[in-house]
Write a protein that holds these residues in place. Structure first.
Motif, PDB file in Angstrom:
ATOM      1  N   VAL A   1      -0.395   5.290  -5.949  1.00 52.04           N
ATOM      2  CA  VAL A   1       0.883   5.293  -6.665  1.00 52.04           C
ATOM      3  C   VAL A   1       0.699   5.618  -8.147  1.00 52.04           C
ATOM      4  CG1 VAL A   1       2.902   3.926  -7.285  1.00 52.04           C
ATOM      5  CG2 VAL A   1       1.941   3.738  -4.993  1.00 52.04           C
TER       6      VAL A   1
ATOM      7  N   SER B   1       3.263  -3.933   3.131  1.00 56.68           N
ATOM      8  CA  SER B   1       2.820  -5.146   2.447  1.00 56.68           C
ATOM      9  C   SER B   1       2.002  -6.079   3.335  1.00 56.68           C
ATOM     10  CB  SER B   1       4.026  -5.908   1.894  1.00 56.68           C
ATOM     11  OG  SER B   1       4.931  -6.250   2.940  1.00 56.68           O
TER      12      SER B   1
ATOM     13  N   MET C   1      -2.444   1.873  -2.167  1.00 62.12           N
ATOM     14  CA  MET C   1      -1.320   2.019  -3.075  1.00 62.12           C
ATOM     15  C   MET C   1      -1.737   1.760  -4.528  1.00 62.12           C
ATOM     16  SD  MET C   1       1.217   2.984  -1.249  1.00 62.12           S
ATOM     17  CE  MET C   1       0.026   3.814  -0.176  1.00 62.12           C
TER      18      MET C   1
ATOM     19  N   LEU D   1      -3.891  -0.827   3.209  1.00 66.21           N
ATOM     20  CA  LEU D   1      -2.887   0.121   2.733  1.00 66.21           C
ATOM     21  C   LEU D   1      -2.410  -0.221   1.325  1.00 66.21           C
ATOM     22  CD1 LEU D   1      -0.771   0.685   5.970  1.00 66.21           C
ATOM     23  CD2 LEU D   1      -2.500   2.181   4.960  1.00 66.21           C
ATOM     24  N   GLN D   2      -2.306  -1.511   1.009  1.00 67.07           N
ATOM     25  CA  GLN D   2      -1.893  -1.885  -0.335  1.00 67.07           C
ATOM     26  C   GLN D   2      -2.970  -1.561  -1.364  1.00 67.07           C
ATOM     27  OE1 GLN D   2       1.738  -2.335   0.377  1.00 67.07           O
ATOM     28  NE2 GLN D   2       1.142  -3.037  -1.650  1.00 67.07           N
TER      29      GLN D   2
ATOM     30  N   LEU E   1      10.049  -0.548   0.070  1.00 65.37           N
ATOM     31  CA  LEU E   1       8.822  -0.632  -0.723  1.00 65.37           C
ATOM     32  C   LEU E   1       7.780  -1.538  -0.083  1.00 65.37           C
ATOM     33  CD1 LEU E   1      10.176  -0.907  -4.401  1.00 65.37           C
ATOM     34  CD2 LEU E   1       8.899   0.997  -3.404  1.00 65.37           C
TER      35      LEU E   1
ATOM     36  N   ALA F   1       1.231  -3.634  -6.702  1.00 64.19           N
ATOM     37  CA  ALA F   1       0.770  -3.196  -5.378  1.00 64.19           C
ATOM     38  C   ALA F   1      -0.053  -4.275  -4.688  1.00 64.19           C
ATOM     39  CB  ALA F   1      -0.042  -1.904  -5.517  1.00 64.19           C
TER      40      ALA F   1
END
Length: 416
Positions: free
Chosen positions: A150, A137, A146, A142-143, A133, A83
């Protein structure tokens, strides 16, 4: 909570003090912040070791305290690495592409820049299109979400399906291993969207810090890893203490009896499984920028088996034991496999520790299981149990002269 919690759990305070002293000593001995006795590569090794200690503590909570032998927690570790690695690769490639196209006669359009970035990243697998996916990125925030969401959602869904079906014991271990194997096999495919067997590389190059030396970056990640380990240790120590900790240990020792007492066992197991997965993802997000590369082999089931071995050698059921086991085995592994251990010539055959390290690790695990089931951490129990008590004052109903004399003696008179 902190003062009362630490007073009831002095081992947590001792751990934090030891971790703080260790961090201070390494900082003083580092190249960029101290006298330069420790190289940048070794600082990175120590930082990665702290991340492995964090996931080992998470594994100890789910296995040593809750009784769930998960053979898939390194998958959550790898997901956290992927991620953050997606953002690192995208942002770094965007800088390179933008600087390259800036010299063109005509300014590049956003579509051309996006296509050039995709070609740079996915050209190794014969593609230039961004998979779904990679939708977020380009956003660090936001990553980072994740990294947490996730692994947490995967553990939540998997745990809910497994625990509600009351799958326990070796069957649950096999299911977690199957989940890990399926994930790693999927990531090995070139069309998985994560560059297949090539994985993500160049993660040590932080976007926006191109002029910053790796010595500075390595010590910064070392501090971040130490902070994460300290916070994770306190969090899990709080989870396994008090009433919640008693219920969790009760689930480990006799799940049916805990359920008979009215506790919803599945909720406790799901909470522990999900929380440890999230912390494992955070550990992975700190580990792989220091390693510089991540590929599907990092998520293979063998990695989770190694994790269980670390916890067993350190002593499961005690958080500091997991830290000791992970640090001990990780540093020894770096020494043996990195060429630090000298080869042993035996005439017709020479023992090369790079080839024999896994054999040594397996033998150590067997010996610890047979002769020291409490692991290295059990040595502390042996010291505290066998140490003579320091008695001061009068004890018990007996008012005899020997009892009064013993109570009046100082520690220097009674201790050898």
């Amino acid at each position: 909570m902190s003062q009362g919690f630490l007073s009831k759990n002095p081992s947590v305070l001792w751990f934090l003090v030891c971790l703080g002293l260790f961090t201070l000593v390494v900082t003083v001995m580092a190249e960029t912040t101290g006298i330069g006795l420790l190289s940048t590569s070794f600082i990175k090794t120590l930082g990665k070791t702290l991340c492995l200690c964090l996931i080992a503590v998470a594994m100890d909570v789910v296995w040593g305290y809750c009784g769930i032998l998960s053979l898939g927690h390194f998958a959550f570790f790898g997901i956290g690495g992927y991620a953050i690695g997606m953002w690192l690769m995208y942002a770094r490639t965007e800088i390179i592409v933008t600087e390259s196209l800036a010299a063109a006669a005509l300014p590049a359009t956003p579509a051309e820049i996006e296509n050039a970035i995709g070609t740079q990243i996915f050209g190794v697998v014969g593609s230039s299109d961004f998979p779904a996916l990679w939708a977020f990125s380009d956003s660090l925030f936001l990553q980072l979400l994740m990294v947490v969401l996730v692994p947490g959602l995967l553990a939540l869904v998997f745990g809910w399906l497994a625990f509600r079906s009351r799958v326990t014991g070796v069957y649950l271990s096999i299911l977690t291993q199957a989940m890990t194997l399926a994930l790693s096999l999927y990531l090995f495919q070139n069309d998985s969207g994560l560059r297949g067997n090539n994985g993500l590389s160049g993660l040590q190059n932080l976007p926006g810090y191109e002029d910053t030396s790796q010595a500075v970056i390595s010590i910064a990640f070392f501090w971040a890893s130490a902070l994460a380990l300290g916070l994770g240790y306190v969090l899990f120590a709080w989870v396994v203490s008090g009433k919640m900790g008693s219920v969790i240990r009760g689930v480990r020792d006799n799940e049916s009896r805990v359920r008979f007492l009215g506790y919803h066992v599945e909720s406790y197991k799901l909470f522990v499984f999900t929380l440890t997965a999230i912390v494992s993802g955070i550990a992975g997000a700190l580990y792989y920028p220091q390693a510089g590369i991540i590929n599907p082999a990092e998520i293979a089931p063998i990695a989770s088996i190694y994790l269980a071995v670390w916890v067993a050698i350190g002593g499961r059921g005690r958080l500091y034991g997991a830290v000791i086991g992970a640090a001990f085995v990780s540093l020894l592994s770096s020494w043996f496999t990195g060429g630090g251990a000298p080869s042993i010539p035996l005439g017709v055959y020479t023992i090369n520790w790079t080839d024999w390290w896994l054999v040594l690790l397996g033998v150590s695990f067997v010996l610890v299981t047979l002769f020291a089931p409490k692991g290295i951490g059990g040595l502390f129990d042996y010291i505290t149990i066998n140490r003579a008590p320091w008695r001061v004052g009068d004890y018990g109903p007996d008012k005899g002269a020997l009892r009064r004399e013993e109570g009046q003696q100082g520690p220097e008179e009674r201790r050898p």
